[in-house]
Design a protein around this motif. Structure first.
Motif, short mmCIF file in Angstrom:
data_model
loop_
_atom_site.label_atom_id
_atom_site.label_comp_id
_atom_site.label_asym_id
_atom_site.label_seq_id
_atom_site.Cartn_x
_atom_site.Cartn_y
_atom_site.Cartn_z
N THR A 38 0.61 -0.90 0.01
CA THR A 38 0.17 -0.30 0.19
C THR A 38 0.76 1.70 -0.30
O THR A 38 -0.12 2.74 -0.42
CB THR A 38 -0.91 0.22 1.53
N GLU A 39 2.25 1.13 0.12
CA GLU A 39 3.22 2.36 0.52
C GLU A 39 3.19 2.55 -1.32
O GLU A 39 3.36 1.89 -2.37
CB GLU A 39 4.38 1.84 0.78
N PRO A 40 3.92 4.11 -1.27
CA PRO A 40 3.88 4.15 -3.28
C PRO A 40 5.04 3.81 -3.54
O PRO A 40 6.30 3.44 -2.73
CB PRO A 40 4.18 6.09 -3.17
N GLU A 41 4.89 3.47 -4.61
CA GLU A 41 6.62 2.72 -5.48
C GLU A 41 7.28 3.92 -5.04
O GLU A 41 7.44 4.99 -5.04
CB GLU A 41 6.29 2.70 -6.54
N GLU A 42 8.51 3.79 -4.92
CA GLU A 42 9.38 4.25 -4.85
C GLU A 42 10.50 4.55 -5.38
O GLU A 42 11.23 3.28 -5.77
CB GLU A 42 10.24 4.55 -2.97
N LYS A 43 11.66 5.23 -6.14
CA LYS A 43 12.32 5.06 -7.28
C LYS A 43 13.84 5.26 -6.64
O LYS A 43 13.73 6.86 -5.87
CB LYS A 43 12.40 5.90 -8.61
N TYR A 44 15.03 5.25 -6.49
CA TYR A 44 15.65 5.60 -5.47
C TYR A 44 17.47 5.08 -6.94
O TYR A 44 16.77 4.11 -7.70
CB TYR A 44 16.60 5.37 -4.54
N ASP A 45 18.45 5.83 -6.49
CA ASP A 45 19.55 4.97 -6.58
C ASP A 45 19.72 5.33 -8.45
O ASP A 45 20.15 4.31 -8.95
CB ASP A 45 20.65 4.02 -6.63
N GLY A 46 19.31 6.08 -8.83
CA GLY A 46 18.88 6.13 -10.16
C GLY A 46 17.64 5.69 -10.74
O GLY A 46 16.72 6.01 -10.37
N VAL A 47 17.16 4.42 -11.36
CA VAL A 47 15.88 3.55 -12.01
C VAL A 47 15.63 2.65 -11.07
O VAL A 47 15.71 1.78 -11.76
CB VAL A 47 16.58 3.70 -13.56
#
Length: 300
Positions: A38-47
């Protein structure tokens, strides 16, 4: 000077736009199962991404004059905890695209205690590609699946446990076979056997317990049969994360059933090398894979 910068940026933007042709939901009408995220998708360290709750496909189609008709659904790795969308996803797709092969990166839903979810996404992605094959200039008999590390486990799951579609369905996608025509497995997790498995991937997929049914179900070396598609395996001898026994066991079973297979164990490369130019021997695999596709008469 400003004009030059503008032209450079315009060229880069244009190439990016041309490179990625389509972004599609794997389940446009809603998935039949849920991973509970249920948490929002997260992008990190580029892609790199995590908290994935909706599956998508990123489609990279080749130019018409270079098109071989082949396609590969690509499953990035990340221990069933994250997905490394760059060197195990988009970069592989762009390489294939240049070779006249459609590269289709699958951002699959991560399991979060729901082991059946990633596999259902991979199978549906293959069905979706087949359903769109004519429109996309793809030969429906030349659709493969690729995966790295845990993505390799997902790819080998789709390559060993599949069906040929429900011909009674009114849904044109559901009528499609989800059997891939070939597999590309990069340093794949294959087994759930504690002795050789990548424990992080195993725990993230089937939990920390020792459910014998799930261990058996997702030990893909035990799921190989006569209808398993041909496979091209790549790994490094110095891989300490996913030990070579995973690929060796899979290759051995393929040969038991006379399934065409080629395996390259490079002296150096470690784990997670993807398609990056490392200068190490393992970086040779992309061209070798294309040569294998030619030998299999998948591409000219």
């Amino acid at each position: 000077m400003k004009l030059i910068i503008f032209l450079i940026l315009a060229t880069i933007f244009s190439s990016i736009t041309m490179a990625q042709d389509k972004v599609l939901k794997v389940w446009p009408n809603g998935a039949p199962n849920d991973n509970g995220m249920t948490e929002p998708e997260e992008k990190y360290d580029g892609v790199r991404v995590r908290n994935v709750s909706e599956a998508q496909m990123y489609v990279f189609l080749p130019e018409a004059e270079n098109n071989t008709g082949a396609a590969v659904v690509i499953c990035p790795g990340g221990g069933y905890r994250i997905e490394a969308m760059d060197h195990e996803g988009y970069d592989i797709a762009r390489f294939l695209q240049k070779k006249g092969i459609a590269g289709i990166v699958l951002k699959y839903r991560l399991p979060y205690g729901h082991h059946e979810v990633p596999g259902s996404d991979a199978r549906q992605a293959i069905r979706m590609v087949r359903a769109n094959a004519e429109e996309w200039g793809i030969d429906s008999d030349k659709i493969g699946i690729a995966g790295s590390s845990a993505g390799g486990h997902l790819a080998s799951t789709a390559g060993t446990v599949f069906d040929y579609g429900d011909q009674t369905s009114t849904d044109p996608v559901a009528r499609q076979s989800c059997r891939p025509d070939f597999m590309l497995l990069l340093y794949p997790v294959i087994t759930m056997n504690e002795k050789y498995s990548h424990i992080g991937s195993r725990e993230n997929l089937i939990g920390k317990g020792h459910d014998k049914e799930l261990v058996r179900k997702y030990s893909n070396e035990l799921n190989v049969g006569a209808e398993t598609p041909p496979a091209f395996l790549v790994l490094a001898d110095d891989d300490k994360a996913v030990v070579p026994q995973n690929s060796i066991a899979f290759y051995t079973q393929l040969k038991k059933y006379n399934v065409p297979a080629e395996m390259h164990i490079f002296a150096e490369g470690g784990h997670g090398f993807g398609i990056r130019e490392t200068g190490l021997p393992a970086a040779q695999w992309p061209e070798l894979f294309c040569t294998w596709l030619q030998a299999q008469k998948i591409i000219d």
